[in-house]
Design an enzyme around this catalytic site. Structure first.
Site, PDB file in Angstrom:
ATOM      1  N   TYR A   1       0.836  -1.207   0.000  1.00  0.00           N
ATOM      2  CA  TYR A   1       0.000   0.000   0.000  1.00  0.00           C
ATOM      3  C   TYR A   1       0.868   1.253   0.000  1.00  0.00           C
ATOM      4  O   TYR A   1       0.655   2.181  -0.792  1.00  0.00           O
ATOM      5  CB  TYR A   1      -0.920  -0.028   1.217  1.00  0.00           C
ATOM      6  CG  TYR A   1      -1.883   1.138   1.303  1.00  0.00           C
ATOM      7  CD1 TYR A   1      -3.058   1.132   0.563  1.00  0.00           C
ATOM      8  CD2 TYR A   1      -1.627   2.230   2.134  1.00  0.00           C
ATOM      9  CE1 TYR A   1      -3.958   2.189   0.639  1.00  0.00           C
ATOM     10  CE2 TYR A   1      -2.516   3.283   2.211  1.00  0.00           C
ATOM     11  CZ  TYR A   1      -3.683   3.262   1.466  1.00  0.00           C
ATOM     12  OH  TYR A   1      -4.569   4.318   1.536  1.00  0.00           O
TER      13      TYR A   1
ATOM     14  N   LYS B   1       1.107   4.124  -3.023  1.00  0.00           N
ATOM     15  CA  LYS B   1       0.746   5.526  -2.832  1.00  0.00           C
ATOM     16  C   LYS B   1       1.936   6.453  -3.049  1.00  0.00           C
ATOM     17  O   LYS B   1       1.776   7.570  -3.576  1.00  0.00           O
ATOM     18  CB  LYS B   1       0.143   5.727  -1.439  1.00  0.00           C
ATOM     19  CG  LYS B   1      -1.168   4.999  -1.212  1.00  0.00           C
ATOM     20  CD  LYS B   1      -2.243   5.409  -2.217  1.00  0.00           C
ATOM     21  CE  LYS B   1      -3.597   4.780  -1.911  1.00  0.00           C
ATOM     22  NZ  LYS B   1      -4.650   5.204  -2.857  1.00  0.00           N
TER      23      LYS B   1
END
Length: 256
Positions: free
Chosen positions: A161, A165
């Site tokens: 994750y 990002k």
């Protein structure tokens, strides 16, 4: 000079919102339509999209609900075809769809890693690539990528994750460099935990949230409305000189 209401109005504009059927996506559709935008709502769950469509049309705006799996690389072009044929050419894109499968780096499977990177990073590129020609033809547009505070700070059990990002923030800057001359503004919104069903599922375990809040000067997480209101600003004419930025909605976490 135009008035304040005009500068923040989305009247006459069409906005594509991915991940539109749950959590933050629902609020984004509501806030953008309240500001005057027609909405192309994209998500996998057709039944939930119907609820979003009712919310948008209740505000007197049009809504095209597109049930699509954005892990499919062909989905972006399908969304654009539906939008163009049924409602017109969108000039606002909110890349909100995302996923997290919290596991340590050692425990994360290759399949999970690839799915997270595909949805969180590849999909925003595919959606923007599909929409940019229409934006250019219309004289400009707005791309708002929903990133995360985790793009800047380490977050255990979120390796894929965090990587996705951080990559999304970099992608946002390249969008700015390549499309800024065409009057397209691309920015990344980087929230802390947003208290949606997804946020509650990940952070509502034991004392995990309480320990996290100790690091936030504001002492709380963000609401969906606080994030959506920033997206509204970035989607509006008022933000015409804001381009290529990473804007943190984190209660001061990254200031420490």
């Amino acid at each position: 000079m135009t008035g304040v209401q005009d500068r923040f109005s989305l009247s006459g504009r069409i906005a594509v919102v991915t991940g539109a059927s749950r959590g933050l996506g629902v609020t984004l559709c509501d806030v953008l339509s309240a500001a005057g935008a027609d909405i192309v709502a994209v998500a996998r769950d057709e039944a939930l999209l119907e609820d979003v469509a009712h919310t948008v049309t209740a505000r007197g705006r049009r809504c095209v609900a597109v049930a699509a799996d954005l892990l499919d690389s062909a989905a972006a072009e399908i969304v654009m075809t539906r939008a163009r044929d049924e409602i017109g050419i969108p000039t606002i894109l909110v890349n909100n769809a995302g996923m997290s499968i919290p596991k340590t780096l050692a425990e994360q499977s290759v399949e999970e890693w690839d799915a997270i990177l595909a949805l969180n990073l590849r999909t925003p590129w595919l959606m923007a690539r599909a929409m940019a020609p229409g934006m250019i033809a219309q004289g400009g547009g707005k791309i708002v990528n929903i990133s995360s505070m985790a793009s800047k700070v380490a977050l255990t059990e979120h390796g894929a994750y965090v990587a996705s990002k951080a990559g999304l923030n970099g992608l946002t800057k390249v969008m700015t460099a390549e499309w800024g001359p065409h009057n397209i503004q691309a920015n990344a919104v980087c929230p802390t935990v947003v208290w949606t069903p997804m946020g509650e599922r990940v952070w509502g375990v034991g004392d995990k949230l309480a320990r996290f809040l100790e690091k936030i000067p504001a002492g709380r997480v963000a609401t969906p409305e606080e994030v959506a209101d920033l997206v509204l600003y970035l989607a509006s004419p008022a933000s015409g000189m804001i381009n290529g930025q990473e804007i943190f909605v984190d209660g001061g976490y990254t200031a420490l």
